[in-house]
Scaffold this motif. Sequence first.
Motif, PDB file in Angstrom:
ATOM      1  N   LEU B  43      33.678  29.031  41.454  1.00 55.08           N
ATOM      2  CA  LEU B  43      34.283  28.117  42.427  1.00 55.08           C
ATOM      3  C   LEU B  43      34.964  26.935  41.726  1.00 55.08           C
ATOM      4  CD1 LEU B  43      34.350  27.513  45.573  1.00 55.08           C
ATOM      5  CD2 LEU B  43      32.519  25.902  45.076  1.00 55.08           C
ATOM      6  N   ILE B  44      34.261  26.365  40.737  1.00 54.18           N
ATOM      7  CA  ILE B  44      34.822  25.203  40.047  1.00 54.18           C
ATOM      8  C   ILE B  44      36.071  25.580  39.262  1.00 54.18           C
ATOM      9  CG2 ILE B  44      34.374  23.460  38.260  1.00 54.18           C
ATOM     10  CD1 ILE B  44      31.428  23.549  39.132  1.00 54.18           C
ATOM     11  N   VAL B  45      35.992  26.717  38.564  1.00 59.73           N
ATOM     12  CA  VAL B  45      37.151  27.161  37.786  1.00 59.73           C
ATOM     13  C   VAL B  45      38.327  27.428  38.721  1.00 59.73           C
ATOM     14  CG1 VAL B  45      38.018  29.029  36.327  1.00 59.73           C
ATOM     15  CG2 VAL B  45      35.738  28.100  35.938  1.00 59.73           C
ATOM     16  N   PHE B  46      38.031  28.086  39.829  1.00 62.44           N
ATOM     17  CA  PHE B  46      39.053  28.391  40.837  1.00 62.44           C
ATOM     18  C   PHE B  46      39.695  27.092  41.343  1.00 62.44           C
ATOM     19  CE2 PHE B  46      40.264  29.442  45.216  1.00 62.44           C
ATOM     20  CZ  PHE B  46      40.988  30.603  45.000  1.00 62.44           C
ATOM     21  N   THR B  47      38.855  26.104  41.645  1.00 67.74           N
ATOM     22  CA  THR B  47      39.356  24.808  42.114  1.00 67.74           C
ATOM     23  C   THR B  47      40.275  24.166  41.078  1.00 67.74           C
ATOM     24  OG1 THR B  47      37.214  24.528  43.145  1.00 67.74           O
ATOM     25  CG2 THR B  47      38.632  22.601  43.093  1.00 67.74           C
ATOM     26  N   ALA B  48      39.852  24.241  39.825  1.00 72.01           N
ATOM     27  CA  ALA B  48      40.649  23.609  38.776  1.00 72.01           C
ATOM     28  C   ALA B  48      41.994  24.299  38.625  1.00 72.01           C
ATOM     29  CB  ALA B  48      39.879  23.641  37.462  1.00 72.01           C
ATOM     30  N   GLY B  93      40.201  16.306  39.674  1.00 73.40           N
ATOM     31  CA  GLY B  93      39.240  15.905  38.648  1.00 73.40           C
ATOM     32  C   GLY B  93      38.582  17.104  37.975  1.00 73.40           C
ATOM     33  N   ALA B  94      38.409  18.177  38.749  1.00 74.64           N
ATOM     34  CA  ALA B  94      37.800  19.390  38.191  1.00 74.64           C
ATOM     35  C   ALA B  94      38.619  19.877  37.004  1.00 74.64           C
ATOM     36  CB  ALA B  94      37.723  20.481  39.253  1.00 74.64           C
ATOM     37  N   ARG B  95      39.935  19.704  37.120  1.00 72.46           N
ATOM     38  CA  ARG B  95      40.823  20.177  36.068  1.00 72.46           C
ATOM     39  C   ARG B  95      40.577  19.402  34.765  1.00 72.46           C
ATOM     40  NH1 ARG B  95      47.020  20.995  37.658  1.00 72.46           N
ATOM     41  NH2 ARG B  95      46.271  22.916  38.621  1.00 72.46           N
TER      42      ARG B  95
END
Lengths: 316, 298
Positions: B43-48, B93-95
């Motif tokens: 999920l986090i990678v996808f968001t980034a 920010g995730a990026r």
Amino acid sequence: MQKYVMRRLLLAIPVLLLSSLIVFALMRVMPGDALTALMGESGNVGERELAKLRKDLGLDRPYYQQYGLWLWQMVSLNPGHSIFTNEPIAVSLKKAVPLTLELAALAMVIGIVIAVPVGVISATRQDSASDYVGRVVAVSGLSFPEFWLGTLVITFAAIWFHWIPPIGYVSFWESPWRNLQQFLIPAAVLGFRLSAATMRMTRSTVLEVLREDYVRTAWAKGLEGRIVVYKHALKNALIPVVTIIGGQLGVLLAGTVVVETIFALPGMGRLTVEAILFRDYPVVQTNVMLVAATLVTLNLVVDLTYAWLDPRIRYS
Amino acid sequence: MATVTERVVSIEEAPVVISRTRALLAALRRKPLGAASAALLVLIVFTAIFAEVLAPYDPLATRPEIRLAAPSWEHPFGTDDIGRDVLSRVIYGARISLWVGLLAVGIGTAAGMIIGLLCGYCEGRVDLIFQRVMDAVQAIPGLLLALAIVSVLRPNTTNAMLAIAIVIIPGNSRIVRGAVMSAKQNRYVEAAQAIGCRHPRIILSHILPNVTAPILVIASIWLGNAILIEATLSFLGVGTQPPTPSWGLMLSSTGRAFMEQAPWLAIFPGLAISLAVLGFNLFGDTLRDAWDPKLRRN
């Protein structure tokens, strides 16, 4: 034993010398020396004054002389002056170190007081509800950064209880109560974070030890459960726990940097961060070396506690 | 003779890769928490990656007329002191966090691996010298070292990343060194030496495969830590600089200043950091359970 301690102490010397060389080199690769940065802010300073200041601070000498001088200052416990406030570093350290020590010690105690019982309960009641709660708390402790926890605590304490961290540090000897008011919450924030790894380690080693023969023997003798767990199992499970606690001393000292910044406590951590922000290199290099030396010493102490916890371990 | 050994080795190696993937999948199936952490990381990678698509607003666009607005349907995480959408900033920010984490851990792990391989394989004087240097670096707490490095280099995201990479090197080099030393005891390494294989070949095809599992486990745990250190550096003002949306920076710049009027400014970025770190920690645990039988606990 004495021989072992001596050898370890002697081994620590080259390591610390290398650390000091790294720190010294680091402070010298700054683009433009500290003085230019310092003077850039205060504006019109003539070349001549700059040269004079450089000479006063010994910055015009070759690097090896500067390094030698600094080492000598450190060894003779007179690490020079801050170039920003001009206060002797020894004086500011004298004020800051006790504060950080108190914070760190309190955090350590809180961390262990949370971690060990919860870890033992988690292990003795494996896979029960209390085990899961303990594990979730431990994992969240590992993941919540101190600066977030600290910020949240301050925010909600202010909203709900109209409590704001008292300004102006009061030493324990002046007023123990006000001092504890200042320290308890920051120490709890730090302690909670420290407790996580210790709790996980306690749980897994107690689980392991509970399966040992001597624990079964203890049960078979008809000993009370509490005695079996705390006297027979826990003591033997403590060695890896002590290792973990020892390994966390670095985390603890780094944590004080953040917590002191958030809670406005004028300790070593804040002193160092401010010095770093102002590029006050004499303060930075002295503080970093002091922390490194403390860590190296504490690690030795941790190694020596093993022998006390496990009589099978003998150093020679 | 050489071809026989090669064939034997290649037969031995092939299943390692398959069994590792299989072991990981089995561990994920066995441990719901591990699977949840993997899902969280995806999920986090996808968001980034898809921040542009996912973010409802421009993370830098200011609208002073709605400053410090509480969470609502329009702005689920509220707005900050100059009317920027907090949700969009958390998404972007995730990026930053992932980028810094991946690069720092990548550089730190690669450098640590090279030093560890060199030390473990050569032993002797090279080992002694490198390990003492690593001891010296490790004597300084990671965050302090990173702080000092960043302040020297000038505070920005790239330098924060470099500083974190340097902090990672000593621990990694030590783990690789240990793994190399134990791999060296294997008969097939002795055999390769006996038939006259060159050092680079022995290292690359006989020793390296033994080292990848511990390295990947440590790297995944370090990713969480790297994200945490980046956030801490940014929080202290020496990491990512405004107006770039970094989680740590969001917490320190606006989160603390307006915490009483607008607690959401502190809650959401902090939650994002915690979830990312939690995800990597749990995933690292799962990897370790799957790949390192010595550390596996029942």
